[in-house]
Design an enzyme around this catalytic site. Structure first.
Site, mmCIF file in Angstrom:
data_model
loop_
_atom_site.group_PDB
_atom_site.id
_atom_site.type_symbol
_atom_site.label_atom_id
_atom_site.label_comp_id
_atom_site.label_asym_id
_atom_site.label_seq_id
_atom_site.Cartn_x
_atom_site.Cartn_y
_atom_site.Cartn_z
ATOM 1 N N TYR A 162 0.825 -1.216 0.000
ATOM 2 C CA TYR A 162 0.000 0.000 0.000
ATOM 3 C C TYR A 162 0.858 1.265 0.000
ATOM 4 O O TYR A 162 0.633 2.182 -0.784
ATOM 5 C CB TYR A 162 -0.920 -0.010 1.222
ATOM 6 N N HIS A 163 1.850 1.322 0.878
ATOM 7 C CA HIS A 163 2.713 2.495 0.935
ATOM 8 C C HIS A 163 3.444 2.686 -0.396
ATOM 9 O O HIS A 163 3.641 3.820 -0.847
ATOM 10 C CB HIS A 163 3.720 2.368 2.081
#
Length: 280
Positions: A162-163
């Site tokens: 996600y990051h």
């Protein structure tokens, strides 16, 4: 901004058409409602017919079926926006790229198909929708508002997927802003911390990605998972209302001097615009 953008970005005083992707809940739905109140003709992009009916029946909003990973639906959404523009005489003036998903596991344990799915929605889908609508935005000196995250400014164990996507959105937005500035198109990035949204609920309970791990895999990365449930409870308890993201999106669309970045909401109870620089 006043120096670098003098004499200011073109503003559409008479309103216009705005497309908001991922408008079925959370930030997207709240933004669509807020923009409608500001006098814009809002089109909400949703993946399900039930959500399209919900937007129409409960909020009197127009909707299009739009899965940002499907080119045929992106093209169909563009055609419907063009038809709406011809029907109403209003110009297409802004694209709010909000659609996104989250799946957090250490990279060694993250299935490859999950990594590709998250990047497909958060990065490639965002880019594909933007590419499709850029000719209209250039023609009308419109604006692009990408919904990123403080995850694009930070890094945590277990957040590589996600990051990683949100860091990619940071770079894409910066490059796009420089590419489109000569055409009078503004590009802004809204970076929320924890905001009231179903995205958290989709990562808990039966949807918790750790539920599929073996005991050995869980133990291997126990230092990542140890406080996961407690942290998620705190996240849900301290999440900010979507008014902050609404205000940022409205400013990015209406102001002659929009910011390049808007860090909004709280990070575990503390203002993100204070905490993020410290983490950096």
């Amino acid at each position: 901004n006043i120096v670098t953008q003098f004499p200011g970005q073109y503003t559409h005083e008479k309103g216009g058409i705005i497309l908001v992707t991922g408008a079925s809940s959370g930030i997207g739905l709240s933004a669509a409602i807020a923009l409608k109140k500001e006098g814009y003709l809002v089109v909400g992009g949703v993946r399900k017919e039930t959500d399209a009916k919900m937007l129409a029946n409960e909020y009197n909003l127009r909707a299009v079926i739009l899965d940002v990973t499907k080119e045929v639906e992106i093209d169909s959404a563009k055609q419907k926006v063009l038809e709406l523009s011809e029907e109403t005489g209003k110009k297409f003036i802004a694209l709010v790229n909000n659609a996104g998903v989250s799946r957090d596991l250490p990279v060694e344990l993250q299935p490859k198909e999950t990594i590709r799915f998250v990047y497909g929605v958060n990065v490639f889908g965002l880019m594909d929708v933007t590419r499709e609508f850029l000719p209209l935005l250039r023609l009308n000196k419109g604006r692009v508002i990408n919904i990123g995250s403080v995850a694009g400014l930070t890094a945590v164990a277990g957040g590589s997927t996600y990051h990683g996507t949100k860091h990619a959105v940071e770079a894409f937005s910066d490059c796009l802003r420089r590419e489109l500035y000569p055409h009078g198109v503004s590009v802004a990035l809204v970076e929320p911390a924890y905001v009231e949204s179903k995205i958290f609920g989709k990562s808990t309970g039966g949807n918790d990605p750790t539920a599929t791990l073996t005991n050995e895999e869980y133990k291997l990365y126990n230092h990542v998972f140890a406080n996961r449930k407690e942290t998620m409870k705190k996240v849900l308890k301290t999440a900010s209302p979507t008014t902050g993201t609404d205000d940022a999106i409205i400013h990015a669309i209406k102001s002659p001097y929009p910011k390049t970045r808007y860090i909004v909401a709280n990070l575990l109870g503390l203002p993100a615009n204070v905490i993020v620089p410290l983490l950096s």
